[in-house]
Design an enzyme around this catalytic site. Structure first.
Site, PDB file in Angstrom:
ATOM      1  N   ASP A   1     -19.080 -20.005  22.810  1.00  0.00           N
ATOM      2  CA  ASP A   1     -17.363 -20.567  22.081  1.00  0.00           C
ATOM      3  C   ASP A   1     -16.648 -19.376  22.435  1.00  0.00           C
ATOM      4  OD1 ASP A   1     -17.507 -22.670  19.539  1.00  0.00           O
ATOM      5  OD2 ASP A   1     -16.055 -20.796  19.731  1.00  0.00           O
TER       6      ASP A   1
ATOM      7  N   ASN B   1     -21.116 -30.916  14.283  1.00  0.00           N
ATOM      8  CA  ASN B   1     -20.085 -31.562  13.255  1.00  0.00           C
ATOM      9  C   ASN B   1     -19.815 -32.983  13.952  1.00  0.00           C
ATOM     10  OD1 ASN B   1     -20.079 -29.267  12.155  1.00  0.00           O
ATOM     11  ND2 ASN B   1     -19.023 -28.477  13.613  1.00  0.00           N
TER      12      ASN B   1
ATOM     13  N   GLY C   1     -15.669 -31.497  10.313  1.00  0.00           N
ATOM     14  CA  GLY C   1     -13.955 -30.656  10.610  1.00  0.00           C
ATOM     15  C   GLY C   1     -14.627 -30.391  12.463  1.00  0.00           C
ATOM     16  N   GLN C   2     -15.062 -32.254  12.662  1.00  0.00           N
ATOM     17  CA  GLN C   2     -15.335 -31.913  14.485  1.00  0.00           C
ATOM     18  C   GLN C   2     -13.761 -31.597  14.541  1.00  0.00           C
ATOM     19  OE1 GLN C   2     -16.696 -35.493  16.001  1.00  0.00           O
ATOM     20  NE2 GLN C   2     -16.533 -34.724  18.288  1.00  0.00           N
ATOM     21  N   SER C   3     -14.072 -30.790  15.933  1.00  0.00           N
ATOM     22  CA  SER C   3     -12.173 -30.605  16.404  1.00  0.00           C
ATOM     23  C   SER C   3     -12.048 -31.061  17.594  1.00  0.00           C
ATOM     24  CB  SER C   3     -12.098 -28.931  16.037  1.00  0.00           C
ATOM     25  OG  SER C   3     -12.760 -28.067  16.915  1.00  0.00           O
TER      26      SER C   3
ATOM     27  N   HIS D   1     -20.603 -32.062  21.146  1.00  0.00           N
ATOM     28  CA  HIS D   1     -21.084 -30.322  21.412  1.00  0.00           C
ATOM     29  C   HIS D   1     -22.414 -30.278  20.293  1.00  0.00           C
ATOM     30  CE1 HIS D   1     -16.892 -30.716  19.118  1.00  0.00           C
ATOM     31  NE2 HIS D   1     -17.500 -29.113  18.691  1.00  0.00           N
TER      32      HIS D   1
ATOM     33  N   HIS E   1     -23.610 -27.399  18.674  1.00  0.00           N
ATOM     34  CA  HIS E   1     -23.172 -25.596  18.276  1.00  0.00           C
ATOM     35  C   HIS E   1     -24.406 -24.950  17.917  1.00  0.00           C
ATOM     36  CE1 HIS E   1     -19.523 -25.960  17.219  1.00  0.00           C
ATOM     37  NE2 HIS E   1     -19.537 -26.708  17.238  1.00  0.00           N
TER      38      HIS E   1
HETATM   39  P1  5GP Z   1     -16.247 -28.756  15.882  1.00  0.00           P
HETATM   40  O1  5GP Z   1     -15.640 -27.552  14.872  1.00  0.00           O
HETATM   41  O2  5GP Z   1     -15.283 -29.342  17.357  1.00  0.00           O
HETATM   42  O3  5GP Z   1     -17.776 -28.850  15.804  1.00  0.00           O
HETATM   43  O4  5GP Z   1     -16.222 -27.640  17.270  1.00  0.00           O
HETATM   44  C1  5GP Z   1     -15.672 -26.920  18.221  1.00  0.00           C
HETATM   45  C2  5GP Z   1     -16.003 -25.439  19.000  1.00  0.00           C
HETATM   46  O5  5GP Z   1     -14.334 -25.653  20.451  1.00  0.00           O
HETATM   47  C3  5GP Z   1     -15.108 -24.517  18.390  1.00  0.00           C
HETATM   48  O6  5GP Z   1     -16.491 -23.829  17.408  1.00  0.00           O
HETATM   49  C4  5GP Z   1     -14.030 -23.920  18.970  1.00  0.00           C
HETATM   50  O7  5GP Z   1     -14.061 -22.419  18.761  1.00  0.00           O
HETATM   51  C5  5GP Z   1     -14.681 -23.905  20.187  1.00  0.00           C
HETATM   52  N1  5GP Z   1     -13.365 -23.838  21.677  1.00  0.00           N
HETATM   53  C6  5GP Z   1     -12.302 -25.227  21.224  1.00  0.00           C
HETATM   54  N2  5GP Z   1     -11.791 -24.867  22.356  1.00  0.00           N
HETATM   55  C7  5GP Z   1     -12.564 -24.238  23.546  1.00  0.00           C
HETATM   56  C8  5GP Z   1     -12.687 -24.036  24.784  1.00  0.00           C
HETATM   57  O8  5GP Z   1     -11.281 -23.826  25.298  1.00  0.00           O
HETATM   58  N3  5GP Z   1     -12.777 -22.649  25.270  1.00  0.00           N
HETATM   59  C9  5GP Z   1     -14.675 -22.734  24.503  1.00  0.00           C
HETATM   60  N4  5GP Z   1     -15.092 -22.192  25.558  1.00  0.00           N
HETATM   61  N5  5GP Z   1     -14.805 -23.331  23.405  1.00  0.00           N
HETATM   62  C10 5GP Z   1     -13.455 -23.914  22.611  1.00  0.00           C
END
Ligand code: 5GP
Length: 114
Positions: free
Chosen positions: A31, A87, A93-95, A100, A102
């Protein structure tokens, strides 16, 4: 056509990532904003937006991704324990709209999560 997600761009090699594992079905990379000393994301190579979009046909893939998380935890030396988090949707908080898992470890963690 919908814009590619950042994770699809990583799969396609358009942006760099520190890959720690890959096979025909999934990719695992560090990450970019780690929330623990070890923070790896495990993603399917096929585009699936979220956990809620998995179907019965994805049973093997979903199990495979969990086993990859488990094996990576061993390979990365997370002998003290680890957490696997998915998430799903805005309230969680899925972004990034590409499924994915974690894998987090290397420090004690609290419960419940925020
Ligand atoms: P979410 O918030 O959707 O559960 O997790 C998305 C994750 O993707 C976050 O922890 C964020 O730091 C990671 N992330 C977002 N953009 C990038 C990227 O360009 N490269 C990597 N390696 N991780 C990313």
């Amino acid at each position: 056509m919908a814009e590619k997600t950042i994770f699809k761009r990583i799969i396609d090699g358009e942006i760099p990532a520190t890959v720690v594992y890959q096979d025909d079905h999934c990719l695992a990379f560090r990450d970019v904003a780690p929330q623990a000393p070890t923070h790896v994301l495990i993603i399917p190579k096929r585009e699936i937006a979220a956990l809620a979009d998995l179907t019965d046909d994805d049973e093997v893939l979903a199990g495979h991704m969990l086993l990859v998380a488990c094996k990576l935890a061993q390979d990365l030396g997370l002998s003290g324990g680890y957490r696997v988090v998915v998430n799903c949707g805005p309230d969680a908080g899925q972004s990034v709209d590409h499924l994915h898992f974690h894998l987090l470890g290397g420090r004690p963690m609290k419960w419940p999560p925020g």
